[in-house]
Design a protein around this motif. Structure first.
Motif, mmCIF file in Angstrom:
data_model
loop_
_atom_site.group_PDB
_atom_site.id
_atom_site.type_symbol
_atom_site.label_atom_id
_atom_site.label_comp_id
_atom_site.label_asym_id
_atom_site.label_seq_id
_atom_site.Cartn_x
_atom_site.Cartn_y
_atom_site.Cartn_z
ATOM 1 N N SER A 1 12.379 -0.732 22.605
ATOM 2 C CA SER A 1 13.639 -1.383 22.220
ATOM 3 C C SER A 1 13.814 -1.949 23.766
ATOM 4 N N GLY A 2 14.556 -3.091 23.988
ATOM 5 C CA GLY A 2 15.080 -3.597 24.918
ATOM 6 C C GLY A 2 14.611 -4.865 25.598
ATOM 7 N N GLY A 3 13.510 -5.284 25.046
ATOM 8 C CA GLY A 3 12.875 -6.411 25.811
ATOM 9 C C GLY A 3 13.660 -7.760 25.392
ATOM 10 N N GLY A 4 13.387 -8.912 26.124
ATOM 11 C CA GLY A 4 13.775 -10.103 25.751
ATOM 12 C C GLY A 4 13.871 -10.878 26.936
ATOM 13 N N LEU A 5 14.562 -12.034 26.946
ATOM 14 C CA LEU A 5 14.394 -13.145 28.084
ATOM 15 C C LEU A 5 15.300 -13.001 28.962
ATOM 16 N N VAL A 6 15.178 -12.960 30.208
ATOM 17 C CA VAL A 6 15.843 -12.854 31.621
ATOM 18 C C VAL A 6 15.550 -13.618 32.660
ATOM 19 N N GLN A 7 16.487 -14.159 33.338
ATOM 20 C CA GLN A 7 16.082 -15.133 34.361
ATOM 21 C C GLN A 7 15.836 -14.338 35.795
ATOM 22 N N PRO A 8 14.997 -14.827 36.354
ATOM 23 C CA PRO A 8 14.571 -14.056 37.788
ATOM 24 C C PRO A 8 15.703 -13.814 38.374
ATOM 25 N N GLY A 9 15.551 -12.469 38.904
ATOM 26 C CA GLY A 9 16.528 -11.631 39.598
ATOM 27 C C GLY A 9 17.306 -10.765 38.662
ATOM 28 N N GLY A 10 17.229 -10.889 37.326
ATOM 29 C CA GLY A 10 18.192 -10.158 36.406
ATOM 30 C C GLY A 10 17.411 -8.710 35.994
ATOM 31 N N SER A 11 17.886 -8.178 35.087
ATOM 32 C CA SER A 11 17.816 -6.927 34.900
ATOM 33 C C SER A 11 17.741 -6.461 33.406
ATOM 34 N N LEU A 12 16.599 -5.809 33.026
ATOM 35 C CA LEU A 12 16.697 -5.108 31.692
ATOM 36 C C LEU A 12 16.249 -3.758 31.740
ATOM 37 N N ARG A 13 16.861 -2.880 30.678
ATOM 38 C CA ARG A 13 16.534 -1.801 30.378
ATOM 39 C C ARG A 13 15.642 -1.179 29.169
ATOM 40 N N LEU A 14 14.411 -0.925 29.378
ATOM 41 C CA LEU A 14 13.597 -0.527 28.146
ATOM 42 C C LEU A 14 13.935 0.729 27.760
ATOM 43 N N SER A 15 13.861 1.190 26.406
ATOM 44 C CA SER A 15 13.741 2.464 25.948
ATOM 45 C C SER A 15 12.602 2.709 24.944
ATOM 46 N N CYS A 16 12.099 3.968 24.729
ATOM 47 C CA CYS A 16 11.101 4.317 24.036
ATOM 48 C C CYS A 16 11.335 5.575 23.479
ATOM 49 N N ALA A 17 11.684 5.556 22.086
ATOM 50 C CA ALA A 17 12.078 7.027 21.268
ATOM 51 C C ALA A 17 10.953 7.344 20.602
ATOM 52 N N ALA A 18 10.553 8.788 20.738
ATOM 53 C CA ALA A 18 9.584 9.416 19.981
ATOM 54 C C ALA A 18 10.213 10.179 18.774
ATOM 55 N N SER A 19 9.488 10.048 17.608
ATOM 56 C CA SER A 19 10.089 10.961 16.498
ATOM 57 C C SER A 19 8.769 11.383 15.850
ATOM 58 N N GLY A 20 9.092 12.233 14.757
ATOM 59 C CA GLY A 20 8.116 12.702 13.967
ATOM 60 C C GLY A 20 7.758 14.262 14.155
ATOM 61 N N SER A 21 6.591 14.909 14.080
ATOM 62 C CA SER A 21 6.311 16.250 14.133
ATOM 63 C C SER A 21 5.983 16.433 15.701
ATOM 64 N N ILE A 22 7.125 16.894 16.313
ATOM 65 C CA ILE A 22 6.743 16.880 18.042
ATOM 66 C C ILE A 22 7.113 18.319 18.139
ATOM 67 N N PHE A 23 6.084 19.082 18.999
ATOM 68 C CA PHE A 23 6.430 20.281 19.573
ATOM 69 C C PHE A 23 6.959 20.190 20.880
#
Length: 120
Positions: free
Chosen positions: A7-29
């Protein structure tokens, strides 16, 4: 069994900022390495940054000094803070993780990707 959701993608102007996140779920050891890859139009998919269990980090030369990768092991989540964005950063960003599943099998997983567009 294991899913990665970006999540976190989108349209941004040059010089701008974004923060992407990635959440893992399920059967995780346990999750070993987590990372971000991107694919620009007409180019091969490339590593942007990854972070390992020992907290060692690798960045692509093109993003050093601008991007920061981090992880929250309690939330099974990896982040990518992107600052000073350039048009060349445009592409689909994919999350990737090496996961020891609940069946104690090491598997590699990909998310579906999130689009980042840097344009004025």
């Amino acid at each position: 069994q294991v899913q990665l959701v970006e999540s976190g993608g989108g349209l941004v102007q040059p010089g701008g900022s974004l923060r992407l996140s990635c959440a893992a779920s399920g059967s995780i050891f346990r999750i070993d390495a987590m990372g971000w890859y991107r694919q620009a139009p007409g180019k091969e998919r490339e590593l942007v940054a990854n972070i390992h269990n020992d907290n060692s980090i690798n960045y692509a030369d093109s993003v050093k000094g601008r991007f920061t990768i981090s992880r929250d092991n309690a939330k099974n989540t990896v982040y990518l803070q992107m600052n000073s964005l350039k048009p060349e950063d445009t592409g689909v960003y994919y999350c990737n993780a090496d996961v020891w599943t609940g069946r104690i099998v090491l598997m590699n997983y990909w998310g579906k990707g999130t689009l980042v567009t840097v344009s004025s």
